[in-house]
Design an enzyme around this catalytic site. Structure first.
Site, PDB file in Angstrom:
ATOM      1  N   GLY A   1     -18.261 -10.116 -11.245  1.00 43.73           N
ATOM      2  CA  GLY A   1     -17.435  -9.075 -12.135  1.00 43.73           C
ATOM      3  C   GLY A   1     -16.178  -9.353 -12.578  1.00 43.73           C
TER       4      GLY A   1
ATOM      5  N   GLY B   1     -12.293  -7.554 -13.918  1.00 44.68           N
ATOM      6  CA  GLY B   1     -11.434  -6.402 -14.012  1.00 44.68           C
ATOM      7  C   GLY B   1      -9.928  -6.813 -14.666  1.00 44.68           C
ATOM      8  N   GLY B   2      -9.367  -5.592 -14.376  1.00 46.51           N
ATOM      9  CA  GLY B   2      -8.136  -5.890 -15.296  1.00 46.51           C
ATOM     10  C   GLY B   2      -7.109  -6.677 -14.759  1.00 46.51           C
ATOM     11  N   MET B   3      -7.357  -7.069 -13.364  1.00 46.79           N
ATOM     12  CA  MET B   3      -6.759  -7.811 -12.389  1.00 46.79           C
ATOM     13  C   MET B   3      -7.146  -8.928 -12.228  1.00 46.79           C
ATOM     14  SD  MET B   3      -3.382  -6.525 -12.099  1.00 46.79           S
ATOM     15  CE  MET B   3      -3.117  -7.397 -10.702  1.00 46.79           C
TER      16      MET B   3
ATOM     17  N   VAL C   1     -14.060 -11.319  -9.771  1.00 49.58           N
ATOM     18  CA  VAL C   1     -14.661 -10.848  -8.469  1.00 49.58           C
ATOM     19  C   VAL C   1     -15.732 -11.880  -8.273  1.00 49.58           C
ATOM     20  CG1 VAL C   1     -15.477  -9.315  -6.799  1.00 49.58           C
ATOM     21  CG2 VAL C   1     -13.879  -8.607  -8.619  1.00 49.58           C
TER      22      VAL C   1
ATOM     23  N   LYS D   1     -11.773 -11.277  -4.902  1.00 47.95           N
ATOM     24  CA  LYS D   1     -11.117 -11.185  -6.023  1.00 47.95           C
ATOM     25  C   LYS D   1      -9.724 -12.069  -6.375  1.00 47.95           C
ATOM     26  CE  LYS D   1      -9.106  -7.602  -8.809  1.00 47.95           C
ATOM     27  NZ  LYS D   1      -8.933  -5.940  -8.925  1.00 47.95           N
TER      28      LYS D   1
ATOM     29  N   ASP E   1      -6.995   4.734 -11.704  1.00 45.79           N
ATOM     30  CA  ASP E   1      -8.049   4.232 -12.335  1.00 45.79           C
ATOM     31  C   ASP E   1      -9.282   4.684 -11.925  1.00 45.79           C
ATOM     32  OD1 ASP E   1      -9.220   2.930 -14.608  1.00 45.79           O
ATOM     33  OD2 ASP E   1      -9.175   1.027 -13.624  1.00 45.79           O
TER      34      ASP E   1
END
Length: 504
Positions: free
Chosen positions: A19, A21-23, A26, A41, A134
């Site tokens: 995956g 994400g914004g940061m 993963v 992550k 979020d």
């Protein structure tokens, strides 16, 4: 270990990405010391131009590790190796609620149970002064123990002002558009009540299959959160219990002061199956004919998650809400039969008298509005025109003037398209936008130009829809940075509005 696998801290072998994400990204990974599968992550600090991003990642590790709760993802380890910061967490088998929603709405009982667990996690987080900011279906994931976990505290804001405030400055919008509280959508400072609004959006989506607001662009969605009335969840999901519909409506209040005061109150409502304020069965929001859905026993609700095949739904016993007594405030009812019929009868009589007055007197005819003014009926009155008058009738009122209202619609589309492409090229020259994103906009511009030349309104809308879809996905995937999106959103919206006004 294959040659293309990475190892962090001489311990965690990154097996495969699972995956983004914004940061960061993963990975499914193996902890070679303990011999277990974990989720790692990572964020490449060498590619981060915003120094606050690395600080937010470091803070995510700190606050999530400190928050030990059965409905919050467990953090095992964290560190920095070279230009890579990493966060080691329990590996959740999933699916997320976003995955589950691909199959359609959830059973009501599963929605209540998921809401109860998320509210419990938020109560624990807010008690430590943490605001998630979020909460959305993609950040609520099924765990191996049968519970759900709230994940991704990467954009968490500490509830109290202090040294962290620079990382979450006012007027900076973070989060996901479909689940943003109005105060968050406008870039204001938020507290735990923004998470409660997002939870209301999640409950709405789980019940109906769609979030309460979804516009053509992220900025349009955010404006809907800020200004549009809250949809009635029972219109889309009639079997929603009245108390649950009342809870969702209260969570989606525009003003934070009108929402429940805290996650603890939401948790209590979900466990006792009462509307906010403690009215059993939410009779206050359901009207005189509503029934209260009561819990079958005082025991904790059976844990049934919104993942996998849910058990059959068995309706709980129902009871008629008790009458208002001397110590009970009168309830606001929508379905009250007696006084309502009297008011309806009075209104009908009044309308009849008005119609007789207007149309029954043939000596003073009254002109009625028409969608096409008559050219053969010149004005005969010498009285001056009133200073204010009703606008010409229209099948679709236009609340805000747009260039297409006063100019050629085709030219309005051309101008809006040119303004958007100019801004895209400016962002590309600044290095804020990559060439792939620019190519997407250029291709859409060519499709729009061709549709205008052919005077094909259908093809024009198809080109617009594809542009909006590609643009929204690029923003959500992080291919278009947030600062670029803040400049492009109004221009995409203007183009969309101009296309809507074009008739060919």
């Amino acid at each position: 270990m294959s040659s293309d696998q990475r190892r962090l801290a001489d311990r965690y072998v990154l097996d495969a990405p699972i995956g983004r994400g914004g940061m960061g990204e993963v990975w499914r990974a193996t902890d070679t010391v303990l011999g277990r599968q974990v989720a790692v992550k990572t964020i490449d600090l060498g590619r981060v131009t915003d120094e606050s991003a690395a600080a937010r990642f470091e803070r995510e590790a700190r606050v999530t590790a400190a928050l030990s709760h059965p409905n919050v993802v467990t953090v095992h380890d964290t560190g920095v190796e070279g230009d890579t910061a990493y966060l080691v967490m329990e590996l959740l088998p999933g699916p997320s609620l976003a995955d589950r929603l691909q199959e359609g709405p959830l059973p009501v009982e599963d929605v209540v149970e998921v809401g109860r667990q998320v509210a419990s996690a938020l109560d624990a987080a807010h008690a430590r002064g943490l605001v998630h900011r979020d909460i959305k279906p993609g950040n609520i994931v099924a765990a191996a123990d049968g519970r759900v976990r709230v994940v991704d505290f990467g954009i968490t804001q500490l509830g109290e002002a202090g040294a962290e405030q620079a990382l979450t400055a006012t007027h900076t919008v973070m989060g996901t558009a479909e689940y943003l509280a109005p105060e968050q959508a406008t870039g204001g400072r938020v507290d735990g009540r923004a998470d409660l609004y997002a939870l209301g959006c999640v409950l709405f989506a789980l019940l109906t299959g769609e979030p309460p607001f979804r516009g053509a662009t992220p900025v349009a969605t955010m404006m809907q959160h800020a200004h549009d009335p809250v949809p009635d969840v029972r219109t889309l999901r009639p079997d929603t219990p009245a108390w649950l519909a009342a809870l969702v409506t209260s969570l989606l209040a525009k003003d934070p002061d009108d929402r429940p005061a805290g996650a603890a109150g939401v948790l209590e409502s979900l466990e006792s199956r009462t509307a906010p304020g403690g009215v059993a069965g939410a009779a206050a929001a359901a009207g005189a004919g509503a029934t209260a859905v009561l819990q079958a026993s005082g025991a904790e609700p059976t844990q049934r998650l919104a993942v996998g095949a849910p058990p059959p739904y068995v309706p709980a016993p129902v009871a008629t809400p008790p009458p208002a007594g001397p110590g009970r405030p009168p309830e606001r009812r929508r379905g009250s039969s007696g006084p309502l019929w009297v008011l309806v009868l009075v209104a009908l009589l009044a309308l009849g008298l008005l119609a007789w007055k207007l149309f029954g007197d043939t000596a003073t005819p009254v002109a009625t509005p028409s969608s096409t003014p008559s050219s053969s009926a010149p004005a005969t009155s010498s009285a001056p025109a009133p200073t204010t008058q009703a606008p010409p009738p229209s099948s679709t009122p236009t609340p805000t003037p747009t260039p297409s209202a006063t100019a050629d619609p085709g030219q309005a589309v051309t101008d809006a398209r040119a303004a958007l492409l100019d801004e895209v090229r400016a962002l590309q020259q600044e290095g804020t936008l990559d060439k792939d994103a620019q190519k997407t906009f250029d291709a859409a511009g060519r499709d729009i130009d061709k549709a205008l030349r052919d005077r094909d309104a259908g093809a024009l809308r198809t080109a617009r829809d594809k542009l909006v879809q590609d643009y929204t996905k690029a923003v959500q995937d992080g291919k278009i940075p947030q600062d670029a999106a803040s400049r492009l959103d109004p221009l995409v919206q203007s183009l969309s509005d101009a296309v809507d006004a074009y008739q060919g």
